[in-house]
Write a protein that holds these residues in place. Structure first.
Motif, PDB file in Angstrom:
ATOM      1  N   GLU A   8       0.284  -0.908   0.188  1.00 55.11           N
ATOM      2  CA  GLU A   8       0.068  -0.064  -0.296  1.00 55.11           C
ATOM      3  C   GLU A   8       1.343   0.759  -0.047  1.00 55.11           C
ATOM      4  O   GLU A   8       0.657   2.049  -0.958  1.00 55.11           O
ATOM      5  CB  GLU A   8      -0.767  -0.217   1.103  1.00 55.11           C
ATOM      6  CG  GLU A   8      -2.099   0.886   1.017  1.00 55.11           C
ATOM      7  CD  GLU A   8      -2.768   0.793   2.546  1.00 55.11           C
ATOM      8  OE1 GLU A   8      -3.132   2.378   2.711  1.00 55.11           O
ATOM      9  OE2 GLU A   8      -2.722  -0.154   3.183  1.00 55.11           O
ATOM     10  N   LEU A   9       1.833   1.176   0.661  1.00 53.83           N
ATOM     11  CA  LEU A   9       2.592   2.454   1.052  1.00 53.83           C
ATOM     12  C   LEU A   9       3.180   2.156  -0.426  1.00 53.83           C
ATOM     13  O   LEU A   9       4.174   4.264  -0.722  1.00 53.83           O
ATOM     14  CB  LEU A   9       3.891   1.805   2.166  1.00 53.83           C
ATOM     15  CG  LEU A   9       3.499   1.923   3.547  1.00 53.83           C
ATOM     16  CD1 LEU A   9       4.506   2.074   4.399  1.00 53.83           C
ATOM     17  CD2 LEU A   9       3.125   3.444   3.929  1.00 53.83           C
ATOM     18  N   ALA A  10       3.398   1.337  -0.699  1.00 52.30           N
ATOM     19  CA  ALA A  10       4.188   1.976  -2.748  1.00 52.30           C
ATOM     20  C   ALA A  10       3.194   1.217  -3.305  1.00 52.30           C
ATOM     21  O   ALA A  10       3.733   1.538  -4.868  1.00 52.30           O
ATOM     22  CB  ALA A  10       5.092   0.207  -2.780  1.00 52.30           C
ATOM     23  N   GLY A  11       2.464   1.985  -3.664  1.00 51.80           N
ATOM     24  CA  GLY A  11       1.097   2.274  -4.216  1.00 51.80           C
ATOM     25  C   GLY A  11       0.864   1.173  -5.379  1.00 51.80           C
ATOM     26  O   GLY A  11       0.439   1.287  -6.387  1.00 51.80           O
ATOM     27  N   GLY A  12       1.017  -0.098  -4.580  1.00 42.48           N
ATOM     28  CA  GLY A  12       0.781  -0.973  -5.334  1.00 42.48           C
ATOM     29  C   GLY A  12       2.098  -1.871  -6.224  1.00 42.48           C
ATOM     30  O   GLY A  12       1.728  -3.482  -6.770  1.00 42.48           O
ATOM     31  N   HIS A  13       3.087  -1.469  -6.053  1.00 39.21           N
ATOM     32  CA  HIS A  13       4.444  -1.441  -7.375  1.00 39.21           C
ATOM     33  C   HIS A  13       5.035  -2.851  -6.125  1.00 39.21           C
ATOM     34  O   HIS A  13       6.001  -1.891  -5.260  1.00 39.21           O
ATOM     35  CB  HIS A  13       4.871  -0.329  -7.350  1.00 39.21           C
ATOM     36  CG  HIS A  13       3.885   0.598  -8.460  1.00 39.21           C
ATOM     37  ND1 HIS A  13       4.827   0.758  -9.278  1.00 39.21           N
ATOM     38  CD2 HIS A  13       3.620   1.387  -7.885  1.00 39.21           C
ATOM     39  CE1 HIS A  13       3.953   1.542 -10.543  1.00 39.21           C
ATOM     40  NE2 HIS A  13       2.732   2.076  -8.953  1.00 39.21           N
ATOM     41  N   LEU A  14       5.174  -3.164  -6.595  1.00 44.98           N
ATOM     42  CA  LEU A  14       5.765  -4.679  -6.388  1.00 44.98           C
ATOM     43  C   LEU A  14       6.865  -4.618  -5.690  1.00 44.98           C
ATOM     44  O   LEU A  14       7.561  -4.858  -4.990  1.00 44.98           O
ATOM     45  CB  LEU A  14       5.725  -5.820  -6.688  1.00 44.98           C
ATOM     46  CG  LEU A  14       6.139  -7.535  -6.049  1.00 44.98           C
ATOM     47  CD1 LEU A  14       6.297  -7.717  -4.072  1.00 44.98           C
ATOM     48  CD2 LEU A  14       5.674  -8.747  -6.429  1.00 44.98           C
ATOM     49  N   LYS A  15       7.850  -3.549  -7.216  1.00 42.66           N
ATOM     50  CA  LYS A  15       9.613  -3.791  -6.988  1.00 42.66           C
ATOM     51  C   LYS A  15       9.729  -2.937  -6.160  1.00 42.66           C
ATOM     52  O   LYS A  15      10.450  -2.762  -5.668  1.00 42.66           O
ATOM     53  CB  LYS A  15      10.077  -3.655  -8.736  1.00 42.66           C
ATOM     54  CG  LYS A  15      10.973  -3.570  -8.946  1.00 42.66           C
ATOM     55  CD  LYS A  15      11.620  -3.656 -10.209  1.00 42.66           C
ATOM     56  CE  LYS A  15      11.269  -5.013 -10.668  1.00 42.66           C
ATOM     57  NZ  LYS A  15      12.294  -5.259 -12.678  1.00 42.66           N
ATOM     58  N   GLN A  16       9.112  -1.710  -5.878  1.00 41.07           N
ATOM     59  CA  GLN A  16       9.857  -0.719  -5.028  1.00 41.07           C
ATOM     60  C   GLN A  16       9.415  -1.211  -3.652  1.00 41.07           C
ATOM     61  O   GLN A  16       9.435  -1.107  -2.905  1.00 41.07           O
ATOM     62  CB  GLN A  16       8.350   0.688  -4.865  1.00 41.07           C
ATOM     63  CG  GLN A  16       8.431   1.734  -4.129  1.00 41.07           C
ATOM     64  CD  GLN A  16      10.509   2.282  -4.828  1.00 41.07           C
ATOM     65  OE1 GLN A  16      10.689   2.152  -5.495  1.00 41.07           O
ATOM     66  NE2 GLN A  16      10.571   2.132  -3.381  1.00 41.07           N
TER      67      GLN A  16
END
Length: 304
Positions: free
Chosen positions: A284-292
């Motif tokens: 959630e903190l990464a906006g849904g971006h798994l790599k981030q």
């Protein structure tokens, strides 16, 4: 006038089509289809611009809305319908409208495309707003239903994209961005379900897939946000986890069960050592971006 449209012109290569053998028909159609990808490729710049606009609007709670008549409308509805199972997107995020309503998906609704006001009504019904992006699809570039919808979209501030397969089309003057893959005359004169339809499908694939990639729906080339709703997709989810973790079938199954069937959560749990709930917060903190999220976990970020 239709006779001035490239898609309505007679194709010299198929003028004696009814004299061809079956093998010759297949070869001709295949050779003509070979040029479709090149036509789409020539529109790479506007397609890329469209993807960035769509991704930006989706990130701000906007929607991607396709609309068209006949084959064009069906292709838009198809692309919209494929997004939830492929990307686990909200069914309301990508919407497909067709002139004449749902019945027109399987049965021709005569005259529906001739009324621009019907598109306005359809867009009003779904609450079109200035947060949204619309893609008006008309291979001819002159379908009244699509022209009316684009005009209405611009009036209320939605970003309007026009997709046609003829140069110098009427859509271009009624949209913010035009995408125009010109595929030339069809094998069957005017049968735009063929090359023009193929080009349309290719462009829509790019728009939705590109926007979803920008939304963090993939990890490399893996569909980590897919919705496992049947045996095939459950097997695919397990395979994706295996590819990203080197776990065995049984281990991947157990990890997925522990993570509620969520592929991204499972991969993050494996690589970070966090609990499923902690992994969800990191995502959630990464906006849904798994790599981030993986980078953040590696840097010691603690989900709160």
């Amino acid at each position: 006038m239709l006779k001035h449209l490239t898609t309505e012109a007679s194709n010299p290569a198929s003028e004696s089509l009814d004299d061809f053998t079956t093998a010759e028909i297949v070869q001709l159609i295949n050779s003509q289809d070979a040029g479709v990808a090149e036509a789409v490729g020539r529109q790479a710049k506007p397609i890329a611009i469209a993807i960035d606009v769509i991704a930006d609007r989706l990130a701000k709670s906007g929607r991607l809305i396709y609309f068209g008549a006949g084959t064009s409308g069906r292709l838009g509805v198809l692309d919209a319908a494929e997004c939830p199972p492929t990307f686990n997107s909200d069914p309301k995020q990508v919407v497909g409208l067709i002139a004449g309503g749902p019945i027109a998906l399987t049965t021709a609704v005569e005259g529906a495309e001739d009324h621009p006001e019907l598109a306005m009504q359809d867009l009003e019904r779904i609450g079109l707003s200035d947060k949204d992006v619309v893609v008006g699809i008309a291979t001819s570039g002159r379908t009244p239903y699509v022209l009316g919808g684009l005009e209405y979209a611009q009036k209320i501030g939605a970003f309007a994209i026009g997709l046609a397969c003829n140069d110098n089309n009427e859509l271009a003057s009624r949209c913010d961005l035009a995408i125009t893959p010109v595929v030339g005359p069809e094998i069957l004169s005017g049968s735009t379900r063929m090359k023009a339809g193929t080009a349309t499908k290719m462009v829509l694939n790019m728009l939705s897939t590109g926007a979803m990639i920008r939304q963090g729906k993939t990890f490399g080339n893996l569909m980590v946000d897919l919705r496992a709703t049947n045996v095939k997709l459950n097997a695919r989810a397990r395979g994706i986890v295996e590819a990203a973790t080197d776990l065995t079938d049984l281990e991947a199954d157990e990890l997925l069960k522990r993570c509620g069937g969520e592929v991204k959560t499972a991969i993050l749990v494996f690589h970070s050592g966090h609990t499923p709930d902690e992994a969800r917060k990191l995502l959630e903190l990464a906006g849904g971006h798994l790599k981030q999220a993986l980078r953040n976990a590696g840097e010691g970020d603690s989900p709160k």
